[in-house]
Design an enzyme around this catalytic site. Structure first.
Site: not given
Ligand code: GAL
Length: 620
Positions: A357, A160, A151-152, A113, A317, A309
């Protein structure tokens, strides 16, 4: 003002909802469970571009219409994604300029992504078309409560170096400098024969044989933050045109270095951020979150923010990804509210069964929700937040400001310094002392209006413009207390040394001159003795040879060739006082100094009790 006009006196509660990953039969179950959990808002369809636009000519909104309608029937509002965070494969195959390129010239391909260049004309064109179609389609939909743009930004693709980025970077520089001569002067290109004769000779700072030009790198970081911001602004302009009054935001992550969040904040109708403390680090995790909430809240003063979030439990991760122990998710959610949030959201509603994920815990997991500890806690929190709705709109008042500037972060972390300095770590270390004492803190830029504060703490203000130094002087001269620390006032905005003696424009304010920096190696220390009580503390990582120019020494180094040099000084300036700490001290030493400046500033904790012990026993 409520951050969501459609949820005026309710704490927003819910999460990322990705129904495109599931058959429609599951959606009905989702609605039932969302109601059971007290969900009132979802961030919908963030990664659904391929489903919404399966090829260049086809848009497919039918499925999204059904989800929006189902949510409306369930009384749930939508923070609707603009869906531009992960372009479909057809796009990069047909329009390869979409793809970003790293500093080594390596193209980053689709299959994950965020594989787009912020400067790609094709990406911008497709994103703009898509956002227009979405806004036209859902402008009058009753579920639409806010827009979640992309997103983020810059989380994975933090810069880039593609052909489009190179061209756009040159245009950005032209705009900034006007003439190539101005650029050469600002970048100091006389050094190492880097003089440019023409704009077209300029490259993004790609991989090179040795250390690259620092000002070129700094400008590239500024350009990159601006390039992503322009993408956001492009989407926002379309949304504002078609859906005036619907708030627009994006989810920030404060420690993503590529984004200068302070320059983004005015463009965001409310601040939203993603907070993922590491449960393995126990109390440190709680402080990490507190610092993040404070920094994000400070981006828009006197306005609540949204925790948009957080993990219901585990992520995947980090090297080791334990769940949040029972009660911790609730504790960390309430912490966000206490620090100014009006919304508690999660990634994600339902845990995926495929993709990268699938082991990240959802509000709904892979098993029966009725048997899930996490879902039981989600439901309990939903019920509790309803009772706390009177907290919406409340703001935090701070008498202490910590200076944090993304530009300093960028500049200080460039290579070729006397030592590696962890600017954001040092900032957090100082913030932690206020956190532990229940003293609210705002984070500010050095040009902020400071008269509302009694105490300003400015860690390692390495890059400092003259006018910002004047702002700090004004604050102190009017009676404020300043604590500045080592390696401050060294360079100007072009990353060029301020001549005449360190700490440059702060010299008069602090009443000191720094002659030499002495970085300390791993395990190497110096003893520092406080003049008043004779207490001895340990200095680590960094020390300096300091000469007094009006200031009074409050502590001295005891060892090495600079024994006797002041480590901590105090200078009367106008009606106020400016303290200077030329080193990093051990925990107790630093606590002493902060006690001193807090006392001098007359700041008191909001809770006089000792820090309430966390119910979370994990980690250190
Ligand atoms: C965030 C991201 C989400 C998802 C999440 C998983 O940083 O915005 O889309 O990937 O982490 O922990």
């Amino acid at each position: 003002m409520p951050i969501l006009p459609k949820l005026p006196a309710t704490i927003a509660y819910g999460g990322d909802y990705n129904p495109e990953q599931w058959p429609e039969s599951v959606w009905l179950e989702d609605m039932r469970l969302m109601r059971e959990a007290g969900v009132n808002l979802v961030s919908l369809g963030i990664f659904s571009w391929a489903k919404v636009q399966p090829d260049e000519a086809t848009y497919n909104f039918d499925w999204l219409d059904r989800v929006m309608d189902l949510l409306t029937q369930s009384g749930i509002l939508v923070c609707l994604a603009t869906v531009t965070a992960s372009p479909p494969p057809w796009m990069s195959v047909k329009y390869p300029d979409v793809l970003p390129v790293d500093a080594n010239g390596v193209t980053l391909y689709h299959g994950s992504r965020q594989h787009y260049s912020p400067s790609s004309p094709s990406y911008r064109r497709f994103a703009a078309q898509l956002v227009r179609k979405l806004a036209e389609r859902y402008r009058n939909h009753p579920a639409l409560a806010a827009w979640h743009v992309n997103n983020e930004y810059a989380c994975h693709t933090s810069e880039c170096h593609s052909a489009s980025s190179t061209v756009t970077f040159r245009a950005w520089l032209r705009q900034k400098y006007g003439t190539i001569g101005n650029l050469n002067a600002a970048w100091g290109t006389a050094f190492w024969s880097q003089v440019y004769g023409d704009w077209d000779e300029i490259l993004t700072p790609r991989r090179a044989p040795h250390d690259r030009n620092p000002t070129q790198q700094l400008d590239f970081k500024r350009f990159t933050s601006d390039a992503f911001l322009q993408l956001y602004q492009m989407e926002k302009a379309i949304l504002n045109e078609l859906t005036p009054g619907v708030p627009v935001t994006t989810n920030l992550v404060w420690f993503i270095r590529a984004i200068d969040a302070r320059s983004w904040a005015p463009e965001m109708d409310f601040i939203a951020w993603d907070c993922y403390p590491d449960p393995l680090t126990g109390h440190a995790a709680e402080h990490f979150a507190a610092a993040g909430h404070d920094i994000m809240r400070s981006l828009k003063k006197n306005q609540p923010f949204m925790l948009i979030e957080q993990a219901p439990s585990a992520v995947t991760w980090r090297q080791i990804n334990p769940p949040k122990p029972p009660g911790v998710m609730r504790l960390w959610s309430l912490q966000a509210l206490a620090r100014g949030a009006d919304g508690v959201m999660f990634f994600q509603w339902r845990a995926s069964i495929s993709g990268a994920e699938k082991y990240i815990t959802g509000m709904i997991g892979h098993g029966d929700p009725a048997q899930s500890r996490v879902f039981a806690e989600i439901k309990a929190l939903g019920a509790e937040l309803k009772k706390l709705s009177n907290l919406t709109g409340t703001v935090v008042h701070s008498r202490v400001a910590v200076v944090f500037d993304w530009q300093v972060c960028w500049a200080i972390e460039l290579e070729a310094k006397p030592a590696r300095i962890d600017y954001s770590g040092w900032t957090q270390e100082l913030h932690r002392h206020f956190y532990e004492r229940n003293i609210p803190v705002d984070f500010v830029h050095p040009d902020a209006e400071l008269d509302q504060y009694d105490l300003v703490v400015a860690p390692a203000l390495y890059l400092l413009r003259k006018q910002d130094a004047e702002n700090l002087k004004l604050f102190v001269s009017c009676g404020g207390t300043l604590l500045a620390t080592y390696f401050s006032g060294i360079v100007d905005e072009n990353e060029q040394i301020v001549l005449g003696g360190y700490p440059g424009h702060l010299r008069e304010l602090l009443g000191v001159r720094i002659e030499e920096w002495i970085p300390l190696g791993e395990g190497q220390t110096n003893s520092v003795r406080f003049t008043g009580n004779g207490a001895v503390t340990t200095s680590r990582e960094w020390s300096e040879v300091v000469h007094l120019e009006g200031a009074k020494a409050l502590a001295h180094y005891e060892d090495d060739f600079y024994a006797g040099s002041p480590a901590l000084t105090e200078n009367v300036f106008g009606k106020g006082k400016a303290f200077y700490l030329s080193t990093k001290l051990d925990e107790l030493g630093l606590a002493e100094i902060l006690k001193l400046v807090i006392l001098r500033a007359g700041v008191v904790p909001v809770l006089e009790t000792p820090t309430i012990a966390s119910s979370f026993q994990g980690g250190t």
